[in-house]
Design a protein around this motif. Sequence first.
Motif, PDB file in Angstrom:
ATOM      1  N   ARG A  85      60.161  99.890  21.853  1.00 49.94           N
ATOM      2  CA  ARG A  85      61.143  99.309  22.761  1.00 49.94           C
ATOM      3  C   ARG A  85      62.187 100.355  23.160  1.00 49.94           C
ATOM      4  O   ARG A  85      62.530 100.497  24.339  1.00 49.94           O
ATOM      5  N   LEU A  86      62.707 101.098  22.171  1.00 48.89           N
ATOM      6  CA  LEU A  86      63.731 102.103  22.452  1.00 48.89           C
ATOM      7  C   LEU A  86      63.197 103.193  23.371  1.00 48.89           C
ATOM      8  O   LEU A  86      63.900 103.647  24.280  1.00 48.89           O
ATOM      9  N   GLN A  89      63.024 102.051  26.861  1.00 52.46           N
ATOM     10  CA  GLN A  89      64.367 101.894  27.418  1.00 52.46           C
ATOM     11  C   GLN A  89      65.111 103.214  27.569  1.00 52.46           C
ATOM     12  O   GLN A  89      66.266 103.238  27.997  1.00 52.46           O
ATOM     13  N   VAL A  91      65.987 105.487  25.204  1.00 57.21           N
ATOM     14  CA  VAL A  91      66.856 105.911  24.114  1.00 57.21           C
ATOM     15  C   VAL A  91      66.305 107.197  23.501  1.00 57.21           C
ATOM     16  O   VAL A  91      65.105 107.318  23.248  1.00 57.21           O
ATOM     17  N   ASP A 113      72.737 106.462  19.449  1.00 51.55           N
ATOM     18  CA  ASP A 113      73.215 105.338  20.234  1.00 51.55           C
ATOM     19  C   ASP A 113      73.899 105.871  21.492  1.00 51.55           C
ATOM     20  O   ASP A 113      73.913 107.084  21.751  1.00 51.55           O
ATOM     21  N   TRP A 159      75.292  98.134  24.511  1.00 50.94           N
ATOM     22  CA  TRP A 159      74.167  98.953  24.050  1.00 50.94           C
ATOM     23  C   TRP A 159      73.536  98.339  22.804  1.00 50.94           C
ATOM     24  O   TRP A 159      72.314  98.210  22.720  1.00 50.94           O
ATOM     25  N   TYR A 160      74.357  97.949  21.839  1.00 54.92           N
ATOM     26  CA  TYR A 160      73.818  97.389  20.599  1.00 54.92           C
ATOM     27  C   TYR A 160      73.203  96.011  20.811  1.00 54.92           C
ATOM     28  O   TYR A 160      72.220  95.648  20.154  1.00 54.92           O
ATOM     29  N   LYS A 162      71.749  95.036  23.688  1.00 58.49           N
ATOM     30  CA  LYS A 162      70.517  95.237  24.448  1.00 58.49           C
ATOM     31  C   LYS A 162      69.424  95.896  23.614  1.00 58.49           C
ATOM     32  O   LYS A 162      68.273  95.419  23.583  1.00 58.49           O
ATOM     33  N   HIS A 163      69.752  96.982  22.935  1.00 60.30           N
ATOM     34  CA  HIS A 163      68.712  97.789  22.302  1.00 60.30           C
ATOM     35  C   HIS A 163      68.379  97.350  20.876  1.00 60.30           C
ATOM     36  O   HIS A 163      67.225  97.481  20.447  1.00 60.30           O
ATOM     37  N   ASP A 165      69.535  94.232  19.534  1.00 59.58           N
ATOM     38  CA  ASP A 165      69.552  92.772  19.436  1.00 59.58           C
ATOM     39  C   ASP A 165      70.636  92.249  18.501  1.00 59.58           C
ATOM     40  O   ASP A 165      70.468  91.218  17.847  1.00 59.58           O
TER      41      ASP A 165
END
Length: 313
Positions: A85-86, A89, A91, A113, A159-160, A162-163, A165
């Motif tokens: 996922r990261l 996205q 990251v 982050d 950010w926290y 979204k990425h 949860d």
Amino acid sequence: MSTKHLITHLRHIDIAMPDFEAQHAFYTDMWGLTETHSDSGVSFLAAEGSPEQYVVRLRRDVQKRMDLVSFGAATPTDVDTLTERLTVQGVKLVHEPRPLTTPGGGYGVRFFDGDGRVVEVSADVVTRTHRKIEERESIPVRLSHVVMNSPNPEQTVAWYVKHLDFRLSDTLRIGSKGEFMWFLRCNPLHHSFAIARGPHVALHHASFEMRGVDEFMRGTGRMLRGEVEKVWGPGRHHAGDNTFSYFLDPAGNTVEYTTELELVDEDTWHPSVHDLTNPEIIDQWGTANQMNEFVAGRSFNDVDPGLFIAPPL
């Protein structure tokens, strides 16, 4: 209906500093943590009541910095799922998921982050033998939560969410000055993580859970008798309903004794905004020193020179 979340809990906070000996003595002799593993200039410190291999890692360095904050996942598959996922996205990873060589082993991934902090998420870490903290034993049961400063807190909170949860539990504001702290949870504890508005990116404070109010007060008293600089407390917050006593460690990081942090119903909880112009929101008991520029300034901490730079360990 509750949804499965990939991050389950807070594991540890890793910090570096030049005066390793003073920091080590403080956390072991005064604060009440137990060294379980060590190497040249590195110490892994556990809380006696926690199954985590360590809750604080100290490392000698010419610069003071926060090396990383670590969270747990239920399974290696969840670590891989999160990494996928990261990556999608955008990251930036510090390293791909791999076996860990820190105490307890396990399988983990590290990434930056949005502010440049290093975050680790791991699974299958071997638990340590721990014990019940006894009545009047004023040492930490576990690491309760960590709070970070950010000059762009709304973006950092987003950010926290979204990425990773995280879920918003509550927000603090100061009248017309606006919102300044956001409490985030990854399990039913009111918060395991929070973001505060600050002039620069830095560790705001790390908080340690005590057995109960008596043990909390005994620990607070030990710090006062030992002439450890007090920042704020003792008192009881409204948001989270937990007690608080804040002190400075030898490197200038703020650390907190707390207890009785609120548990929330994940399915029914609704976030609120609490205004600190109401003194009962600041401190339900009315026992703490005044929240002022001195208190805020101590928790701003120093500028972290380690942003977007992976620690050596």
